[in-house]
Scaffold this motif. Sequence first.
Motif, PDB file in Angstrom:
ATOM      1  N   PRO A  16       0.829  -1.201   0.000  1.00 51.96           N
ATOM      2  CA  PRO A  16       0.000   0.000   0.000  1.00 51.96           C
ATOM      3  C   PRO A  16       0.867   1.256   0.000  1.00 51.96           C
ATOM      4  N   GLY A  17       0.329   2.311  -0.567  1.00 51.09           N
ATOM      5  CA  GLY A  17       1.053   3.573  -0.613  1.00 51.09           C
ATOM      6  C   GLY A  17       1.342   4.042  -2.022  1.00 51.09           C
ATOM      7  N   PHE A  18       0.936   3.274  -3.028  1.00 52.78           N
ATOM      8  CA  PHE A  18       1.106   3.692  -4.423  1.00 52.78           C
ATOM      9  C   PHE A  18      -0.130   4.465  -4.841  1.00 52.78           C
ATOM     10  N   ARG A  19       0.072   5.624  -5.465  1.00 51.81           N
ATOM     11  CA  ARG A  19      -1.067   6.421  -5.917  1.00 51.81           C
ATOM     12  C   ARG A  19      -0.685   7.281  -7.108  1.00 51.81           C
ATOM     13  N   LEU A  20      -1.470   7.165  -8.182  1.00 52.25           N
ATOM     14  CA  LEU A  20      -1.393   8.094  -9.298  1.00 52.25           C
ATOM     15  C   LEU A  20      -2.546   9.080  -9.131  1.00 52.25           C
ATOM     16  N   ASP A  21      -2.297  10.347  -9.400  1.00 54.60           N
ATOM     17  CA  ASP A  21      -3.264  11.405  -9.152  1.00 54.60           C
ATOM     18  C   ASP A  21      -4.167  11.609 -10.370  1.00 54.60           C
ATOM     19  N   PRO A  22      -5.479  11.363 -10.233  1.00 52.76           N
ATOM     20  CA  PRO A  22      -6.388  11.528 -11.372  1.00 52.76           C
ATOM     21  C   PRO A  22      -6.565  12.982 -11.801  1.00 52.76           C
ATOM     22  N   PRO A  26      -1.396  14.231 -17.855  1.00 60.23           N
ATOM     23  CA  PRO A  26      -1.077  12.800 -17.940  1.00 60.23           C
ATOM     24  C   PRO A  26      -0.264  12.341 -16.728  1.00 60.23           C
ATOM     25  N   VAL A  27      -0.463  11.073 -16.350  1.00 57.47           N
ATOM     26  CA  VAL A  27       0.301  10.472 -15.263  1.00 57.47           C
ATOM     27  C   VAL A  27       1.261   9.462 -15.863  1.00 57.47           C
ATOM     28  N   ARG A  28       2.337   9.243 -15.137  1.00 59.29           N
ATOM     29  CA  ARG A  28       3.395   8.337 -15.606  1.00 59.29           C
ATOM     30  C   ARG A  28       3.722   7.355 -14.489  1.00 59.29           C
ATOM     31  N   GLN A  29       3.798   6.075 -14.841  1.00 56.06           N
ATOM     32  CA  GLN A  29       4.195   5.033 -13.904  1.00 56.06           C
ATOM     33  C   GLN A  29       5.410   4.330 -14.483  1.00 56.06           C
ATOM     34  N   THR A  30       6.510   4.392 -13.775  1.00 53.31           N
ATOM     35  CA  THR A  30       7.731   3.738 -14.247  1.00 53.31           C
ATOM     36  C   THR A  30       8.413   2.924 -13.161  1.00 53.31           C
ATOM     37  N   SER A  31       7.867   2.920 -11.953  1.00 56.21           N
ATOM     38  CA  SER A  31       8.625   2.374 -10.831  1.00 56.21           C
ATOM     39  C   SER A  31       8.124   1.056 -10.263  1.00 56.21           C
ATOM     40  N   LEU A  32       7.001   0.558 -10.688  1.00 55.98           N
ATOM     41  CA  LEU A  32       6.448  -0.647 -10.073  1.00 55.98           C
ATOM     42  C   LEU A  32       7.009  -1.915 -10.685  1.00 55.98           C
ATOM     43  N   PRO A  33       7.441  -2.849  -9.836  1.00 56.41           N
ATOM     44  CA  PRO A  33       7.887  -4.133 -10.367  1.00 56.41           C
ATOM     45  C   PRO A  33       6.694  -4.910 -10.921  1.00 56.41           C
ATOM     46  N   ASP A  34       6.909  -5.713 -11.901  1.00 52.44           N
ATOM     47  CA  ASP A  34       5.873  -6.564 -12.509  1.00 52.44           C
ATOM     48  C   ASP A  34       4.739  -5.780 -13.157  1.00 52.44           C
ATOM     49  N   PHE A  38       4.012   3.071 -18.019  1.00 50.61           N
ATOM     50  CA  PHE A  38       2.985   3.628 -18.877  1.00 50.61           C
ATOM     51  C   PHE A  38       2.793   5.110 -18.623  1.00 50.61           C
ATOM     52  N   ILE A  39       2.219   5.750 -19.623  1.00 47.62           N
ATOM     53  CA  ILE A  39       1.741   7.126 -19.527  1.00 47.62           C
ATOM     54  C   ILE A  39       0.250   7.063 -19.845  1.00 47.62           C
ATOM     55  N   LEU A  40      -0.554   7.704 -19.015  1.00 50.18           N
ATOM     56  CA  LEU A  40      -1.999   7.663 -19.182  1.00 50.18           C
ATOM     57  C   LEU A  40      -2.548   9.082 -19.233  1.00 50.18           C
ATOM     58  N   ASP A  41      -3.354   9.342 -20.261  1.00 49.24           N
ATOM     59  CA  ASP A  41      -4.104  10.599 -20.311  1.00 49.24           C
ATOM     60  C   ASP A  41      -5.571  10.255 -20.550  1.00 49.24           C
ATOM     61  N   ARG A  42      -6.402  11.220 -20.796  1.00 51.35           N
ATOM     62  CA  ARG A  42      -7.845  10.983 -20.926  1.00 51.35           C
ATOM     63  C   ARG A  42      -8.222  10.192 -22.184  1.00 51.35           C
ATOM     64  N   GLN A  43      -7.342  10.147 -23.175  1.00 48.63           N
ATOM     65  CA  GLN A  43      -7.657   9.450 -24.421  1.00 48.63           C
ATOM     66  C   GLN A  43      -6.959   8.111 -24.577  1.00 48.63           C
ATOM     67  N   ARG A  44      -5.777   7.954 -24.000  1.00 48.46           N
ATOM     68  CA  ARG A  44      -4.996   6.749 -24.291  1.00 48.46           C
ATOM     69  C   ARG A  44      -4.024   6.398 -23.174  1.00 48.46           C
ATOM     70  N   PRO A  92      -5.767  -9.106 -19.024  1.00 56.20           N
ATOM     71  CA  PRO A  92      -5.126  -8.721 -17.761  1.00 56.20           C
ATOM     72  C   PRO A  92      -3.739  -8.098 -17.938  1.00 56.20           C
ATOM     73  N   ALA A  93      -3.051  -8.403 -19.020  1.00 60.24           N
ATOM     74  CA  ALA A  93      -1.727  -7.816 -19.260  1.00 60.24           C
ATOM     75  C   ALA A  93      -1.813  -6.321 -19.542  1.00 60.24           C
ATOM     76  N   LEU A  94      -3.000  -5.829 -19.907  1.00 60.17           N
ATOM     77  CA  LEU A  94      -3.188  -4.408 -20.198  1.00 60.17           C
ATOM     78  C   LEU A  94      -3.841  -3.648 -19.046  1.00 60.17           C
ATOM     79  N   THR A  95      -4.211  -4.352 -17.974  1.00 61.64           N
ATOM     80  CA  THR A  95      -4.777  -3.709 -16.786  1.00 61.64           C
ATOM     81  C   THR A  95      -3.680  -2.916 -16.093  1.00 61.64           C
ATOM     82  N   LEU A  96      -4.012  -1.668 -15.703  1.00 60.47           N
ATOM     83  CA  LEU A  96      -3.005  -0.752 -15.163  1.00 60.47           C
ATOM     84  C   LEU A  96      -3.320  -0.365 -13.726  1.00 60.47           C
ATOM     85  N   PRO A  97      -2.341  -0.462 -12.820  1.00 65.60           N
ATOM     86  CA  PRO A  97      -2.564  -0.052 -11.432  1.00 65.60           C
ATOM     87  C   PRO A  97      -2.638   1.471 -11.318  1.00 65.60           C
TER      88      PRO A  97
END
Length: 139
Positions: A16-22, A26-34, A38-44, A92-97
């Motif tokens: 616990p303690g991981f959070r991307l801000d909605p 765009p938000v960027r996740q580069t640090s999680l193992p497994d 990714f980069i996420l914005d409202r379209q893609r 499931p391989a495309l599901t994003l935390p």
Amino acid sequence: MRQTAVAGAATANMEPGFRLDPFAMPVRQTSLPDSPAFILDRQRAVLRRPLGGQQATMTVPVSAYAGVSVRIEPVGTAGDIRVVVELMHDDPALTLPLVVASAPEDAAADWIAWGRALNLPLLVVESDGTVRMTAARMG
């Protein structure tokens, strides 16, 4: 909506303690193992993951995702839990935390905010893996 979910491998070992801000897309996740970077914005979502010894990049439209899901998992034997909010895809391989918290109240506001920000349904993943929709699109 009734389907059986596969718990995300990307969040299986996360603390616990991981959070991307909605509210900061765009938000960027580069640090999680497994988990794919990714980069996420409202379209893609633009995902980078290893494939055949090289980094593959894939763009997935947000509209291809089933919704923003929440699930509660037991952690250890002391009754602790982990609440996981994810951008859920049929693959499931495309599901994003998006959020991993130790208390439901910490994740609830983000779960709703992500649904609104991405204009996707809110989903609940039951303990048996069944997925149910809780509300219409939140946009």
